[in-house]
Design a protein around this motif. Structure first.
Motif, PDB file in Angstrom:
ATOM      1  N   SER A  92      50.816 -41.139  50.775  1.00 27.57           N
ATOM      2  CA  SER A  92      51.295 -41.772  49.547  1.00 27.57           C
ATOM      3  C   SER A  92      52.832 -41.841  49.948  1.00 27.57           C
ATOM      4  O   SER A  92      53.462 -42.547  49.309  1.00 27.57           O
ATOM      5  CB  SER A  92      51.109 -41.079  48.320  1.00 27.57           C
ATOM      6  N   GLU A  93      53.410 -40.610  50.617  1.00 27.77           N
ATOM      7  CA  GLU A  93      54.904 -40.585  50.919  1.00 27.77           C
ATOM      8  C   GLU A  93      54.992 -41.548  51.957  1.00 27.77           C
ATOM      9  O   GLU A  93      56.337 -42.321  51.669  1.00 27.77           O
ATOM     10  CB  GLU A  93      55.100 -38.918  51.447  1.00 27.77           C
ATOM     11  N   ARG A  96      55.436 -44.893  49.986  1.00 31.73           N
ATOM     12  CA  ARG A  96      56.856 -44.784  49.175  1.00 31.73           C
ATOM     13  C   ARG A  96      58.080 -45.173  50.087  1.00 31.73           C
ATOM     14  O   ARG A  96      58.581 -46.072  49.811  1.00 31.73           O
ATOM     15  CB  ARG A  96      57.081 -43.569  48.586  1.00 31.73           C
ATOM     16  N   GLU A 100      60.423 -48.603  49.967  1.00 37.80           N
ATOM     17  CA  GLU A 100      61.923 -48.497  49.532  1.00 37.80           C
ATOM     18  C   GLU A 100      62.564 -49.128  50.851  1.00 37.80           C
ATOM     19  O   GLU A 100      63.406 -49.818  50.528  1.00 37.80           O
ATOM     20  CB  GLU A 100      62.273 -46.840  49.741  1.00 37.80           C
TER      21      GLU A 100
END
Length: 108
Positions: A92-93, A96, A100
């Motif tokens: 999930s990181e 993200r 970005e």
């Protein structure tokens, strides 16, 4: 930089949807300059027509006087140092961080 940034209130024709009217002296912003997006500190704002800013680039300390239309506030995620949690949160990181990065790519 001043501990209390001074907001710029340019003429209506200089305001835009990209948030340029919310920039202030001492703030770090993203500048589209010579084919690249660079981080810079706003050193001085000039509300003459066209509105302009003096900036100091973070990467090499060089300075430039540029049109305010080339300056954008940092995205919220740019204001903090990049950090990713490991372990169970890694997928999930990573997603993200990818989104970005895609956001920044679409801005230029």
């Amino acid at each position: 930089p001043s501990p209390h940034p001074t907001p710029l209130h340019p003429p209506d024709s200089a305001m835009s949807d990209d948030g340029a009217a919310n920039l202030c002296v001492g703030a770090v912003a993203r500048v589209s300059w010579q084919g690249a997006a660079r981080r810079a500190t706003i050193a001085c704002l000039d509300d003459c027509m066209p509105a302009a800013a003096d900036v100091i680039f973070e990467d090499d300390g060089s300075e430039a006087h540029i049109e305010l239309s080339l300056v954008r506030p940092l995205e919220a995620f740019e204001a903090e140092p990049a950090a990713c949690a490991g372990g169970a949160w890694l997928a999930s990181e990573a997603a993200r961080c990818r989104e970005e990065g895609n956001c920044l790519f679409r801005l230029n």
